[in-house]
Design a protein around this motif. Structure first.
Motif, PDB file in Angstrom:
ATOM      1  N   UNK A 207       0.845  -1.203   0.000  1.00 57.52           N
ATOM      2  CA  UNK A 207       0.000   0.000   0.000  1.00 57.52           C
ATOM      3  C   UNK A 207       0.877   1.250   0.000  1.00 57.52           C
ATOM      4  N   UNK A 208       1.970   1.188   0.747  1.00 58.66           N
ATOM      5  CA  UNK A 208       2.891   2.318   0.817  1.00 58.66           C
ATOM      6  C   UNK A 208       3.514   2.565  -0.570  1.00 58.66           C
ATOM      7  N   UNK A 209       3.918   1.469  -1.234  1.00 58.96           N
ATOM      8  CA  UNK A 209       4.537   1.628  -2.554  1.00 58.96           C
ATOM      9  C   UNK A 209       3.548   2.262  -3.536  1.00 58.96           C
ATOM     10  N   UNK A 210       2.293   1.779  -3.508  1.00 61.47           N
ATOM     11  CA  UNK A 210       1.294   2.319  -4.437  1.00 61.47           C
ATOM     12  C   UNK A 210       0.927   3.758  -4.078  1.00 61.47           C
ATOM     13  N   UNK A 211       1.017   4.082  -2.801  1.00 63.54           N
ATOM     14  CA  UNK A 211       0.699   5.444  -2.379  1.00 63.54           C
ATOM     15  C   UNK A 211       1.800   6.414  -2.757  1.00 63.54           C
ATOM     16  N   UNK A 212       3.037   5.919  -2.811  1.00 68.10           N
ATOM     17  CA  UNK A 212       4.174   6.836  -2.952  1.00 68.10           C
ATOM     18  C   UNK A 212       4.815   6.886  -4.333  1.00 68.10           C
ATOM     19  N   UNK A 213       4.523   5.900  -5.191  1.00 64.88           N
ATOM     20  CA  UNK A 213       5.166   5.916  -6.517  1.00 64.88           C
ATOM     21  C   UNK A 213       4.862   7.252  -7.219  1.00 64.88           C
ATOM     22  N   UNK A 214       5.812   7.731  -8.024  1.00 67.53           N
ATOM     23  CA  UNK A 214       5.601   9.027  -8.688  1.00 67.53           C
ATOM     24  C   UNK A 214       4.271   9.059  -9.428  1.00 67.53           C
ATOM     25  N   UNK A 215       4.024   7.989 -10.190  1.00 69.56           N
ATOM     26  CA  UNK A 215       2.798   7.925 -10.985  1.00 69.56           C
ATOM     27  C   UNK A 215       2.152   6.551 -10.775  1.00 69.56           C
ATOM     28  N   UNK A 216       0.846   6.559 -10.551  1.00 73.00           N
ATOM     29  CA  UNK A 216       0.108   5.297 -10.386  1.00 73.00           C
ATOM     30  C   UNK A 216      -0.975   5.224 -11.462  1.00 73.00           C
ATOM     31  N   UNK A 217      -1.080   4.065 -12.109  1.00 73.53           N
ATOM     32  CA  UNK A 217      -2.152   3.867 -13.094  1.00 73.53           C
ATOM     33  C   UNK A 217      -2.983   2.663 -12.659  1.00 73.53           C
ATOM     34  N   UNK A 218      -4.240   2.899 -12.388  1.00 74.88           N
ATOM     35  CA  UNK A 218      -5.139   1.800 -12.018  1.00 74.88           C
ATOM     36  C   UNK A 218      -5.929   1.418 -13.267  1.00 74.88           C
ATOM     37  N   UNK A 219      -5.611   0.239 -13.797  1.00 76.23           N
ATOM     38  CA  UNK A 219      -6.210  -0.189 -15.053  1.00 76.23           C
ATOM     39  C   UNK A 219      -7.478  -0.985 -14.771  1.00 76.23           C
ATOM     40  N   UNK A 220      -8.517  -0.657 -15.523  1.00 76.72           N
ATOM     41  CA  UNK A 220      -9.777  -1.400 -15.465  1.00 76.72           C
ATOM     42  C   UNK A 220     -10.450  -1.314 -14.098  1.00 76.72           C
ATOM     43  N   UNK A 221     -10.415  -0.147 -13.514  1.00 73.24           N
ATOM     44  CA  UNK A 221     -11.119   0.038 -12.243  1.00 73.24           C
ATOM     45  C   UNK A 221     -12.613  -0.091 -12.525  1.00 73.24           C
ATOM     46  N   UNK A 222     -13.319  -0.719 -11.606  1.00 73.08           N
ATOM     47  CA  UNK A 222     -14.747  -0.925 -11.822  1.00 73.08           C
ATOM     48  C   UNK A 222     -15.053  -2.359 -12.228  1.00 73.08           C
ATOM     49  N   UNK A 223     -14.038  -3.104 -12.662  1.00 69.71           N
ATOM     50  CA  UNK A 223     -14.255  -4.496 -13.052  1.00 69.71           C
ATOM     51  C   UNK A 223     -13.904  -5.439 -11.904  1.00 69.71           C
ATOM     52  N   UNK A 224     -13.444  -4.864 -10.786  1.00 64.51           N
ATOM     53  CA  UNK A 224     -13.060  -5.718  -9.652  1.00 64.51           C
ATOM     54  C   UNK A 224     -14.274  -5.987  -8.764  1.00 64.51           C
ATOM     55  N   UNK A 225     -14.101  -6.997  -7.953  1.00 62.69           N
ATOM     56  CA  UNK A 225     -15.187  -7.293  -7.040  1.00 62.69           C
ATOM     57  C   UNK A 225     -14.692  -6.980  -5.630  1.00 62.69           C
TER      58      UNK A 225
END
Ligand code: ADP
Ligand code: MG
Length: 303
Positions: A207-225
């Motif tokens: 969670x820390x890595x995803x929070x702190x990376x310079x740029x985060x891309x969440x692909x296909x959000x909305x298709x998760x359960x």
């Protein structure tokens, strides 16, 4: 002396005095050598030059590319003592290749195919309907380079139009500008949360890595359960941290933002519209919604 010079010295030893004079004359007539000697005439002495003639010989043999000792590198002369030294520097082509390799290391793909690393933004076809998005991508690349704050994009559109493909082009461009990028496939990431992060793997670190990376891309959000936990304690926490630190965050989705809000309200344990609204405030703050249209390209290369 290095092994290359040993070999060259050996050749030089074997050549007769007469040939040696010819070779020396040839070296001294070389325009690049002449230019170097002229530019540094105040630092060099005749004895110094004679004592390091082997380096000038190596330089002449290597600079035109026959029998290259080091492909992709060019010889360069420098003043060493009162004589001449030789070193090798990466050619422009090699420098570019090295930059691309370094850039690839800055991108972490989570549950996405490695082939996405090869997509170049410049090669994504610029049809009229996506001109605006691609122009925006180029602008973002420039803003990132000059450290201007960047607001992310939320690409929404139907399955197969190329949202992930275009985002990969942007991710690679950003990495080439020296920033770290995490590109994450939301449905697989969320589905794997409980199995990936057992006792040994620390979810807090991820969670820390995803929070702190310079740029985060969440692909296909909305298709998760989602569960309450993955929505509020994983996704919610990451988005809040990125919002607090104003870090560029991008999304692709088959859903519009309004549709995503409905999706986020529903978890396995019920409906909570307030939580969904709060989460969407973060998404809307982080990214501007843009619609991608076009044909479904997913099966176009299949017979
Ligand atoms: P989406 O994420 O919108 O569902 P994808 O990005 O996965 O769509 O694209 C669907 C397929 O079409 C993929 O196989 C992708 O490689 C291909 N594709 C998409 N855009 C392009 C493009 N501009 N040039 C070549 N292939 C493309
Ligand atoms: Mg996709």
């Amino acid at each position: 002396m290095n092994p290359i010079q040993d070999a060259l010295a050996d050749i030089a030893k074997k050549t007769s005095q007469r040939t040696k004079q010819d070779v020396n004359a040839k070296i001294m007539n070389d325009p690049d050598v002449q230019q170097f000697l002229a530019e540094h005439s105040s630092e060099l002495t005749e004895e110094g030059i004679q004592a390091t003639m082997i380096n000038l010989f190596e330089y002449c043999a290597q600079k035109d590319g026959q029998d290259k000792i080091m492909a992709g590198y060019l010889p360069k002369l420098y003043v060493s003592g009162q004589g001449v030294g030789i070193k090798y520097v990466a050619s422009k082509e090699t420098q570019m290749k090295e930059q691309i390799t370094a850039a690839k290391k800055r991108i972490t793909l989570i549950e996405l195919p490695k082939s996405l690393r090869e997509i170049e933004l410049e090669k994504v076809d610029m049809t009229l309907d996506r001109q605006e998005i691609l122009h925006k991508f180029v602008e973002i690349g420039n803003q990132i380079q000059s450290n201007v704050h960047v607001r992310g994009l939320y690409l929404s559109g139907p399955f197969g139009v190329g949202k992930t493909y275009m985002m990969a082009g942007l991710a690679n461009k950003i990495a080439q500008k020296g920033r770290t990028v995490v590109f994450l496939h939301m449905p697989s990431f969320i589905a794997g949360l409980s199995s990936h992060f057992g006792k040994d793997n620390n979810l807090a670190d991820e969670i820390k890595r995803l929070s702190e990376t310079d740029v985060l891309i969440l692909d296909d959000i909305g298709a998760e359960s989602l569960s309450d936990w993955s929505r509020d304690d994983v996704l919610g926490v990451i988005l809040q941290a990125r919002m607090d630190n104003q870090l560029p965050t991008f999304f692709t989705s088959n859903l519009t933002m309004d549709e995503l809000e409905e999706h986020l309200a529903k978890t396995k344990s019920g409906i909570d519209k307030t939580k969904a609204t709060r989460l969407m405030e973060r998404v809307r703050f982080l990214a501007k919604e843009m619609t991608v249209t076009g044909p479904n390209r997913r099966f176009e290369n299949l017979d």
